[in-house]
Design an enzyme around this catalytic site. Sequence first.
Site, PDB file in Angstrom:
ATOM      1  N   ARG A 224       9.656 -20.194  27.842  1.00 50.53           N
ATOM      2  CA  ARG A 224      10.541 -20.674  28.910  1.00 50.53           C
ATOM      3  C   ARG A 224      11.916 -20.043  28.692  1.00 50.53           C
ATOM      4  NH1 ARG A 224       6.910 -21.602  31.716  1.00 50.53           N
ATOM      5  NH2 ARG A 224       6.226 -23.577  32.628  1.00 50.53           N
ATOM      6  N   HIS A 272       7.829 -13.882  35.640  1.00 47.79           N
ATOM      7  CA  HIS A 272       6.983 -15.041  35.337  1.00 47.79           C
ATOM      8  C   HIS A 272       5.519 -14.772  35.708  1.00 47.79           C
ATOM      9  CE1 HIS A 272       7.076 -19.666  34.682  1.00 47.79           C
ATOM     10  NE2 HIS A 272       5.915 -19.163  34.303  1.00 47.79           N
TER      11      HIS A 272
HETATM   12  P1  NAP Z   1       0.914 -26.392  23.830  1.00 49.80           P
HETATM   13  O1  NAP Z   1      -0.550 -26.216  23.603  1.00 49.80           O
HETATM   14  O2  NAP Z   1       1.438 -27.734  24.164  1.00 49.80           O
HETATM   15  O3  NAP Z   1       1.632 -25.834  22.538  1.00 49.80           O
HETATM   16  C1  NAP Z   1       2.957 -26.044  22.244  1.00 49.80           C
HETATM   17  C2  NAP Z   1       3.119 -25.755  20.765  1.00 49.80           C
HETATM   18  O4  NAP Z   1       4.512 -25.757  20.458  1.00 49.80           O
HETATM   19  C3  NAP Z   1       2.429 -26.802  19.900  1.00 49.80           C
HETATM   20  O5  NAP Z   1       1.684 -26.168  18.901  1.00 49.80           O
HETATM   21  C4  NAP Z   1       3.606 -27.594  19.335  1.00 49.80           C
HETATM   22  O6  NAP Z   1       3.409 -28.118  18.028  1.00 49.80           O
HETATM   23  C5  NAP Z   1       4.693 -26.557  19.299  1.00 49.80           C
HETATM   24  N1  NAP Z   1       6.014 -27.200  19.358  1.00 49.80           N
HETATM   25  C6  NAP Z   1       6.473 -28.062  20.288  1.00 49.80           C
HETATM   26  N2  NAP Z   1       7.727 -28.450  19.984  1.00 49.80           N
HETATM   27  C7  NAP Z   1       8.046 -27.801  18.844  1.00 49.80           C
HETATM   28  C8  NAP Z   1       9.210 -27.791  18.042  1.00 49.80           C
HETATM   29  N3  NAP Z   1      10.281 -28.527  18.341  1.00 49.80           N
HETATM   30  N4  NAP Z   1       9.202 -27.021  16.923  1.00 49.80           N
HETATM   31  C9  NAP Z   1       8.118 -26.281  16.595  1.00 49.80           C
HETATM   32  N5  NAP Z   1       6.973 -26.257  17.321  1.00 49.80           N
HETATM   33  C10 NAP Z   1       6.950 -27.012  18.439  1.00 49.80           C
HETATM   34  O7  NAP Z   1       1.430 -25.419  24.978  1.00 49.80           O
HETATM   35  P2  NAP Z   1       0.780 -24.044  25.465  1.00 49.80           P
HETATM   36  O8  NAP Z   1      -0.327 -24.313  26.410  1.00 49.80           O
HETATM   37  O9  NAP Z   1       0.514 -23.199  24.274  1.00 49.80           O
HETATM   38  O10 NAP Z   1       1.997 -23.450  26.320  1.00 49.80           O
HETATM   39  C11 NAP Z   1       3.243 -23.157  25.699  1.00 49.80           C
HETATM   40  C12 NAP Z   1       4.271 -22.856  26.763  1.00 49.80           C
HETATM   41  O11 NAP Z   1       4.012 -21.583  27.343  1.00 49.80           O
HETATM   42  C13 NAP Z   1       4.264 -23.786  27.968  1.00 49.80           C
HETATM   43  O12 NAP Z   1       4.938 -25.001  27.677  1.00 49.80           O
HETATM   44  C14 NAP Z   1       4.988 -22.968  29.002  1.00 49.80           C
HETATM   45  O13 NAP Z   1       6.379 -23.200  28.886  1.00 49.80           O
HETATM   46  C15 NAP Z   1       4.683 -21.526  28.598  1.00 49.80           C
HETATM   47  N6  NAP Z   1       3.813 -20.822  29.570  1.00 49.80           N
HETATM   48  C16 NAP Z   1       4.286 -19.688  30.156  1.00 49.80           C
HETATM   49  C17 NAP Z   1       3.482 -18.983  31.042  1.00 49.80           C
HETATM   50  C18 NAP Z   1       3.965 -17.698  31.670  1.00 49.80           C
HETATM   51  O14 NAP Z   1       3.284 -17.140  32.532  1.00 49.80           O
HETATM   52  N7  NAP Z   1       5.095 -17.178  31.253  1.00 49.80           N
HETATM   53  C19 NAP Z   1       2.213 -19.454  31.366  1.00 49.80           C
HETATM   54  C20 NAP Z   1       1.768 -20.624  30.762  1.00 49.80           C
HETATM   55  C21 NAP Z   1       2.579 -21.311  29.863  1.00 49.80           C
HETATM   56  P3  NAP Z   1       2.319 -29.244  17.700  1.00 49.80           P
HETATM   57  O15 NAP Z   1       1.016 -28.509  17.457  1.00 49.80           O
HETATM   58  O16 NAP Z   1       2.838 -29.887  16.463  1.00 49.80           O
HETATM   59  O17 NAP Z   1       2.257 -30.175  18.873  1.00 49.80           O
END
Ligand code: NAP
Length: 309
Positions: A224, A272
């Site tokens: 993000r 994006h």
């Molecule tokens: P996810 O499965 O919820 O993974 C988030 C990870 O971040 C988890 O492993 C979490 O740790 C870790 N985390 C959260 N807060 C943290 C902190 N303060 N310090 C360290 N680690 C932390 O999410 P995802 O599906 O992988 O997606 C991640 C992000 O990618 C989305 O939220 C979105 O913003 C972005 N995204 C972008 C696109 C694009 O096209 N650019 C597309 C899809 C998503 P835990 O394992 O401990 O919970």
Amino acid sequence: MINILFAADPHRWGEYQIPLTKALTDRGLDCAVHLSLSPEEVDYIVYDPSGSLSDFTPYTRCRAVMSLWAGVEKILENITLSLPLTRMVDQGLTRGMVEWVVGHTLRHHLGIDRHVLGQDGVWRDTAAPLAADRSVTVLGMGALGRACAEALADLGFPVNGWNRSRKQIAGVKMHCGATGLTKALSGAQIVVSLLPLTEQTRNLIDATCIASLPKGAVLINPGRGALVDENALIEALDSGHLGHATLDVFEREPLPPEHPFWAHSKITVTPHIASASRPESASIVIAANVWRSQTGRPLLYLVDRESGY
Ligand code: NAP
């Protein structure tokens, strides 16, 4: 009959109509999907922030809101939403992100620009190092970060991962907490940020964080935009501390034409498009969650409001 409201940008219905209907039927669910319906008749809402639904208060019978997006920071700002909310974890979305991250990592690792952009008669015959000699760090080891880290490790990159909770991931050296972040960044020549945007992660990649990277490091951010302090990033690129930034997400989207990122020679802007939920595989996830809810099972990928993701 279960009533599902498809509350996303209506043009998306054309992509979802066939796969979502099939996925619900395959689960044996007797469902009707509507583009509009009286709120008190709606059992589930399929949601996308590009749709027009903003007040969830009248949806008194609704059992869950299912986001088509992985990132849920926008919908969590909506104070009318107190229903259970699920985020999207979709094989197609994950594969797309892996391909985008690997592609942009290899661009910088191999120095592809030197040859694609430098067709100037100069014979630059230095081969790139092997992946084994290029350290990569992935911030956030969730559904997307983990898959990217594993793919990069499979290619031979030494991969460090930083995450809130400690995880064991083959081929990835894991770090947690503030000291772990400095360790994860200190040797990283390429950093990939796949954290969700929360209170804790906003502006996490600030001047201090950037200063712990080695000179010439590259930042790749498909997470993000607000994870990164824009001014600190530009200063670090201008001073030569950072070599390049490839950015897919921004505080304001679409990125305004006058924004300095567009014209910066060390910034690559992509709009994006790193990845997107794919209707076939995302529909299977939605149908699975409707089925789970109808049969009294816990929902998959339920958002934890306290954590903000
Ligand atoms: P996810 O499965 O919820 O993974 C988030 C990870 O971040 C988890 O492993 C979490 O740790 C870790 N985390 C959260 N807060 C943290 C902190 N303060 N310090 C360290 N680690 C932390 O999410 P995802 O599906 O992988 O997606 C991640 C992000 O990618 C989305 O939220 C979105 O913003 C972005 N995204 C972008 C696109 C694009 O096209 N650019 C597309 C899809 C998503 P835990 O394992 O401990 O919970």
